[in-house]
Design a protein around this motif. Structure first.
Motif, PDB file in Angstrom:
ATOM      1  N   THR A  52       1.897 -36.554   2.842  1.00 50.84           N
ATOM      2  CA  THR A  52       2.092 -35.630   3.964  1.00 50.84           C
ATOM      3  C   THR A  52       1.359 -36.105   5.209  1.00 50.84           C
ATOM      4  OG1 THR A  52       0.183 -34.286   3.359  1.00 50.84           O
ATOM      5  CG2 THR A  52       2.319 -33.654   2.432  1.00 50.84           C
ATOM      6  N   ASP A  74      -1.340 -25.052   2.130  1.00 52.52           N
ATOM      7  CA  ASP A  74      -1.330 -24.173   3.306  1.00 52.52           C
ATOM      8  C   ASP A  74      -1.999 -24.858   4.492  1.00 52.52           C
ATOM      9  OD1 ASP A  74      -0.028 -22.237   1.968  1.00 52.52           O
ATOM     10  OD2 ASP A  74      -1.772 -20.946   1.626  1.00 52.52           O
ATOM     11  N   LEU A  77       0.326 -27.639   5.784  1.00 51.38           N
ATOM     12  CA  LEU A  77       1.619 -27.209   6.300  1.00 51.38           C
ATOM     13  C   LEU A  77       1.489 -26.258   7.496  1.00 51.38           C
ATOM     14  CD1 LEU A  77       4.582 -27.669   5.636  1.00 51.38           C
ATOM     15  CD2 LEU A  77       4.457 -25.780   4.016  1.00 51.38           C
ATOM     16  N   ASP A  78       0.520 -25.356   7.433  1.00 58.73           N
ATOM     17  CA  ASP A  78       0.335 -24.417   8.550  1.00 58.73           C
ATOM     18  C   ASP A  78      -0.599 -25.025   9.579  1.00 58.73           C
ATOM     19  OD1 ASP A  78       1.984 -22.605   7.264  1.00 58.73           O
ATOM     20  OD2 ASP A  78       0.306 -21.694   6.172  1.00 58.73           O
ATOM     21  N   GLU A  80      -0.512 -25.474  12.617  1.00 62.79           N
ATOM     22  CA  GLU A  80      -0.730 -24.892  13.958  1.00 62.79           C
ATOM     23  C   GLU A  80      -2.002 -24.045  13.983  1.00 62.79           C
ATOM     24  OE1 GLU A  80       2.049 -24.558  12.215  1.00 62.79           O
ATOM     25  OE2 GLU A  80       2.084 -22.487  11.537  1.00 62.79           O
ATOM     26  N   ARG A 154      -4.193 -32.791  12.236  1.00 62.66           N
ATOM     27  CA  ARG A 154      -2.930 -32.228  11.715  1.00 62.66           C
ATOM     28  C   ARG A 154      -1.980 -33.370  11.368  1.00 62.66           C
ATOM     29  NH1 ARG A 154      -0.950 -28.723  16.792  1.00 62.66           N
ATOM     30  NH2 ARG A 154      -2.177 -26.851  16.502  1.00 62.66           N
ATOM     31  N   GLU A 157       1.898 -33.017  11.315  1.00 60.35           N
ATOM     32  CA  GLU A 157       2.578 -32.903  12.603  1.00 60.35           C
ATOM     33  C   GLU A 157       3.026 -34.291  13.063  1.00 60.35           C
ATOM     34  OE1 GLU A 157       1.756 -30.841  16.900  1.00 60.35           O
ATOM     35  OE2 GLU A 157       0.076 -31.878  16.000  1.00 60.35           O
ATOM     36  N   VAL A 193       7.829 -28.984  11.962  1.00 66.31           N
ATOM     37  CA  VAL A 193       8.109 -28.279  10.695  1.00 66.31           C
ATOM     38  C   VAL A 193       8.741 -26.928  11.006  1.00 66.31           C
ATOM     39  CG1 VAL A 193       6.364 -29.402   9.281  1.00 66.31           C
ATOM     40  CG2 VAL A 193       5.748 -27.374  10.607  1.00 66.31           C
ATOM     41  N   GLU A 348      14.957 -23.305   8.303  1.00 67.42           N
ATOM     42  CA  GLU A 348      13.509 -23.356   8.526  1.00 67.42           C
ATOM     43  C   GLU A 348      12.955 -24.352   7.521  1.00 67.42           C
ATOM     44  OE1 GLU A 348      11.431 -22.100  10.716  1.00 67.42           O
ATOM     45  OE2 GLU A 348      13.056 -21.096  11.810  1.00 67.42           O
ATOM     46  N   LYS A 350       9.593 -25.046   6.746  1.00 66.64           N
ATOM     47  CA  LYS A 350       8.369 -24.767   5.985  1.00 66.64           C
ATOM     48  C   LYS A 350       8.616 -24.274   4.556  1.00 66.64           C
ATOM     49  CE  LYS A 350       4.612 -24.069   9.234  1.00 66.64           C
ATOM     50  NZ  LYS A 350       3.576 -23.124   9.664  1.00 66.64           N
ATOM     51  N   LEU A 353       9.532 -27.205   2.341  1.00 68.48           N
ATOM     52  CA  LEU A 353       8.438 -28.172   2.194  1.00 68.48           C
ATOM     53  C   LEU A 353       7.318 -27.575   1.338  1.00 68.48           C
ATOM     54  CD1 LEU A 353       8.194 -29.771   5.772  1.00 68.48           C
ATOM     55  CD2 LEU A 353       9.224 -30.717   3.699  1.00 68.48           C
ATOM     56  N   ARG A 354       7.022 -26.290   1.562  1.00 63.02           N
ATOM     57  CA  ARG A 354       5.957 -25.657   0.759  1.00 63.02           C
ATOM     58  C   ARG A 354       6.315 -25.735  -0.714  1.00 63.02           C
ATOM     59  NH1 ARG A 354       2.243 -22.385   2.767  1.00 63.02           N
ATOM     60  NH2 ARG A 354       3.588 -21.920   4.544  1.00 63.02           N
TER      61      ARG A 354
END
Lengths: 524, 447
Positions: A52, A74, A77-78, A80, A154, A157, A193, A348, A350, A353-354
């Motif tokens: 990743t 998390d 992936l999150d 932001e 990140r 990203e 993402v 979407e 995410k 991917l999650r």
């Protein structure tokens, strides 16, 4: 601006993806069942970090293992939620390749009319100087992006931005406008993402893409089919999932989609607003209508699922020529489930991917340490996992070029082929030598002979408690290879022995030089 | 191929001494050696294994970068318009080196060495080579020459040749090489990066500025590093491994890279048979001659010379442009003298080109600006010698620029079909009339 009253017709019609029945759903769901609680070890954490992002140091690997699977995924992936360095519109000069002003155009016309050769030559020279300046700027952008990859908190990203750059491959060489490449990079970043549907709609309004695939002067009556073709062949559906007629009609829908200076422009007078039939839908569709027709195709979610799987897991061809019959059952189920998930979530990214990063499938030993690192993964990964100084971004950037991955210059609209195509006898030495440069400061071929003197704390790689040769070798191998092959243990122990079994800055550096020169180091 | 000094690099003897001995000393089993020996054989055949293709024809490309002023290279001294357009930098009639067989055309006075090649029947000069709607950007026009495509996109023309020969791909088709590059890479470029023209889909060229650098850079850092490095990189793949995993592929490539590096470094460590002038181009060509002499099966070598971007103060019979031409001519002459000593001259054709010529009229700074059509040189005892095609008209100009007479892709087609015996139509995708590039050697040559 687009005429908002002109809604694509037939949005409700036909081609919704075939729904999957409950039993099938259950069977597919089991193919992406989550990794068992507590099964997430350092080896898993390492795999997650490499796939990743660009790997991680021993401390980062240990931290993720301690966090466990859910928190780790998390966090990645999150992203932001993680403060990052925002990209600013004025990071680069937008005016280098600006269109000529009215005055400049007039001057040129005058010179042409009066056959003023000196003046014309002057204008030509000025143009060439601007092109030269612009090439300098694209070089600065390459270094800027590499630096972001090296420093970012990140990594996903950057990795997804690079993924989209490879999927929607646009080459600076053709469009000769660095600021448009920069704008496109921001588009990829914005939707990294997010929603693939939004990204696909963004790409038909992206100046770099419109110029690259010749849509900028596609007009009613004389549509240029390049963008319509590549959208379906390479950006969304894959070969075999559309007809030549869909291309012709799609090209009509995209007429009048162009740009002025740095912005998208819809030229209503050049747009063909007649009725078209594209992928089973009929109506006076515009570009957005064309994209909607694409998104409604089951082939679209299948294609994106496969590209994502190819990028993160590997081991399958990037497109489905001839269907998925050649895949083994487990992978077939995973790809179908990912496609179905994409459809359910309206593209979407995410959720899918999650689910993938949480799955036992993603961590299966057969996928680990089997992917050939791309040139950027190799360089950025070495810096991030060993904590070497970045030393010289220009040299690193040159090396990505020599290894076949020049940022902003993908070799064709198909992007980078990846995998084994990265490796040949020539790139193999470049790979070894750029790593030797990072570790030792000794510059690769073709640069001045003075070594870079930024210090690299090699001892930190093995940690303080690694005092015996056996532990030092084990630590080096864990960080670099993620495995301890007998041949490597033998070679490193032999090397230490010939140095009196000393464990110090110099011998650890030597071990790192040897290991990063191994064929196995090319894998992640 | 009668040269006793040119041992087959893939003979068993050479094969063992060039590195696999080390690999076999590692834990590997006879099966591995056996399999690798077969694999080596197949790779050695490589690009030469296509039936009917001459095994030993070599193409050397000399890129004259920056836009060489063709009008001051092959000089139309007999045309008053030439002297009128170039009052300051023109070559005078009594300065030009006259070429037998043509009237009013001569070489720049600094190109005496090239005239010797011409007189010796070893030089073909193709006049007025260009393409439609010429692009005056260095970058773009060079890409057009490299891709053989006026849109300047796609793979390189030589890369496509490699692909077509090894794997049968046409233009725009993709695939992967059946095996990593052999120890004789199909294309070698002298320089930091290989040119676009040699980049194929499946086959990638090798490039290095100096062969000493085509190896692991850390080897000299400490003597204790070397044996570990050798052990780790000369393992080869285990013949008993199941399937063909990326790790096996990498082990094979690592071994190939070592053998390739050994062969190339060994080749250029020799002394050239003749003395070369002191210039960068001469150094590059002397390396190429050494690699040819050592029997590398490489089909295309690429060297560069320049910069020819003479916007100001380019000089006439003397001066900066003349100096570049002098270096070019002297290096070429030494190169062919070397090849002749080796008895390899008949195997080697050289193509020299520039991305564009320059404008007819000189500019206010005693130089010339970017132009269009220009001459292309073909050298070697097997080339069609003499001046080929008419000089572009100095009267019928296109906005002050020469109109091309021969499309450069016709020259490529002639070389691909005539010299390399490849399917030019497939490689160039487009029917360009192949310019005949072969002649009859005037004397006994080595081949």
């Amino acid at each position: 601006m687009l005429d908002q009253t002109m809604q694509p017709a037939g949005t409700e019609a036909s081609t919704q993806p075939a729904s999957i029945d409950a039993a099938e759903e259950a069977r597919l769901t089991s193919s992406l069942k989550p990794l068992a609680k507590g099964a997430f070890t350092e080896a898993h954490a390492r795999h997650l970090l490499w796939r990743t992002g660009f790997g991680g140091s021993a401390e980062q690997v240990a931290l993720l293992a301690e966090w466990g699977l859910e928190k780790s995924v998390d966090h990645i992936l999150d992203f932001e939620k993680v403060p990052g360095e925002p990209v600013q519109a004025d990071d680069f000069d937008k005016d280098i390749m600006r269109p000529p002003t009215a005055d400049e155009r007039e001057m040129y016309r005058m010179a042409q009319r009066s056959r003023d050769e000196d003046k014309l030559a002057q204008i030509r020279e000025a143009r060439q100087r601007r092109e030269q300046t612009d090439r300098v700027q694209v070089g600065a952008m390459q270094r800027w992006w590499l630096k972001r990859m090296i420093e970012t908190p990140r990594p996903l990203e950057e990795k997804m931005t690079l993924f989209w750059h490879g999927l929607f491959a646009t080459n600076y060489r053709t469009i000769e406008n660095s600021y448009h490449m920069f704008l496109q990079n921001q588009l990829f970043r914005k939707h990294a993402v997010g929603s693939y549907a939004d990204l696909l709609k963004g790409i038909i309004r992206d100046p770099a893409m419109l110029a690259y695939l010749d849509n900028n002067d596609s007009k009613k009556g004389k549509p240029n089919e390049n963008l319509a073709r590549e959208i379906m062949e390479l950006f969304s559906l894959g070969v075999g999932n559309y007809t030549e007629r869909d291309i012709k009609e799609g090209a009509r829908a995209l007429t009048g989609y162009t740009f002025e200076d740095d912005g998208f422009v819809f030229q209503a007078r050049n747009h063909d607003n007649g009725v078209k039939t594209i992928l089973g839908r009929t109506g006076p569709m515009n570009g957005e209508g064309f994209v909607d027709a694409i998104l409604a195709q089951p082939a679209c979610s299948r294609y994106i699922a496969r590209r994502l799987y190819h990028h993160f897991v590997g081991d399958v061809p990037p497109d489905e020529r001839g269907g998925d019959a050649d895949l083994e059952p487990a992978q077939r189920s995973v790809l179908r489930l990912m496609a179905s998930q994409l459809t359910t979530s309206n593209y979407e990214l995410k959720p899918v991917l999650r689910r993938l990063f949480m799955s036992a499938h993603f961590y299966e030993p057969r996928f680990r340490l089997q992917r050939i690192k791309s040139p950027t993964e190799l360089i950025v990964g070495a810096i991030r996992s060993l904590n070497t100084p970045p030393r010289d971004l220009s040299i690193l950037n040159d090396a990505t070029d020599l290894m076949g991955q020049r940022l902003f210059f993908p070799p064709s609209v198909k992007g980078w082929e990846g995998g084994r195509s990265w490796i040949n006898t020539s790139t193999y030495f470049v790979r070894q030598n750029v790593l030797a440069f990072l570790i030792s400061g000794k510059k690769p071929q073709g640069y001045d002979a003075t070594a870079d003197t930024q210090p690299f704390d090699a001892m930190a790689v093995i940690g303080s408690e690694a005092s015996s040769p056996a532990t030092a070798v084990a630590r080096v191998l864990d960080v670099t290879l993620g495995q301890r092959p007998e041949t490597a243990i033998g070679a490193l122990r032999e090397y230490l022995k010939s140095n009196g079994d000393r464990i110090d800055q110099s011998t650890v550096q030597g071990m790192l030089l040897l290991v990063t020169a191994m064929p196995e180091y090319q894998l992640c | 191929m009668t040269d006793a000094n040119r041992p087959d690099p893939f003979s068993r003897r050479e094969f063992l001494s060039s590195g696999l001995l080390l690999a076999s000393a590692a834990a590997s089993i006879p099966a591995f050696l056996n399999r690798s020996a077969l694999a080596m054989h197949a790779q050695a055949a490589g690009l030469s294994s296509v039936p009917g293709v001459p095994e030993d024809h070599v193409l050397v490309v000399v890129q004259l970068g920056g836009g060489n002023d063709g009008l001051n290279t092959v000089v139309p001294f007999g045309d008053p318009l030439y002297h009128k357009a170039r009052p300051g930098i023109g070559i005078k009639e009594n300065e030009a080196l006259r070429l037998s067989g043509v009237e009013g055309i001569g070489l720049h006075p600094q190109m005496g060495a090239m005239k010797d090649l011409y007189d010796d029947g070893m030089l073909g000069i193709v006049q007025g080579v260009g393409y439609p709607n010429p692009n005056r950007s260095h970058f773009k026009s060079m890409d057009i020459w490299h891709t053989a495509d006026t849109s300047a996109t796609g793979d390189g023309w030589l890369g496509r040749y490699f692909d077509a020969e090894c794997c049968g791909y046409g233009k725009g088709e993709s695939g992967t090489a059946p095996s990593p590059a052999s120890s004789s890479p199909p294309g070698i470029a002298i320089g930091r990066a290989a040119p676009l023209s040699m980049q194929g889909r499946a086959i990638k060229p090798v490039s290095f500025e100096s062969a000493e650098l085509f190896k692991w850079s850390a080897a000299e850092m400490h003597k204790t590093l070397r044996s570990g490095y050798e052990d780790l990189n000369r393992r080869g793949a285990d013949a008993n491994a199941k399937g063909d995993r990326n790790s096996d592929f990498l082990l094979r490539t690592a071994l190939d890279a070592q053998i390739s590096s050994d062969a190339i470094r060994k080749a250029v460590a020799q002394r050239p048979l003749v003395s070369y002038p002191a210039s960068e181009l001469a150094r590059q060509l002397s390396m190429v001659a050494l690699m040819i002499r050592a029997g590398l099966r490489t089909r295309v070598f690429y060297v560069t010379h320049g910069s020819f971007d003479t916007h100001s103060g380019q000089g006439g019979a003397q001066g900066r442009h003349g100096q570049l031409l002098n270096q070019f001519a002297a290096a070429m002459k030494a190169f062919y003298a070397d090849l002749r000593q080796q008895r390899n001259d008949g195997r080697v054709m050289t193509l020299a080109f520039s991305e564009f010529g320059r404008r007819v009229g000189q500019n206010a700074s005693g130089g010339t600006d970017h132009g269009t059509a220009a001459p292309v040189f073909l050298a070697g005892p097997m080339v069609r010698r003499g001046v080929i095609g008419d000089h572009p008209s100095l009267k019928d100009l296109d906005d002050g620029d020469l109109k091309y007479r021969i499309d450069f892709r016709s020259v490529y087609a002639g070389i691909l079909g005539g010299w390399l015996k490849a399917d030019a139509g497939k490689i160039l995708e487009g029917s360009f009339d192949a310019l005949p590039v072969l002649g009859k050697a005037t004397r006994d040559v080595g081949r």
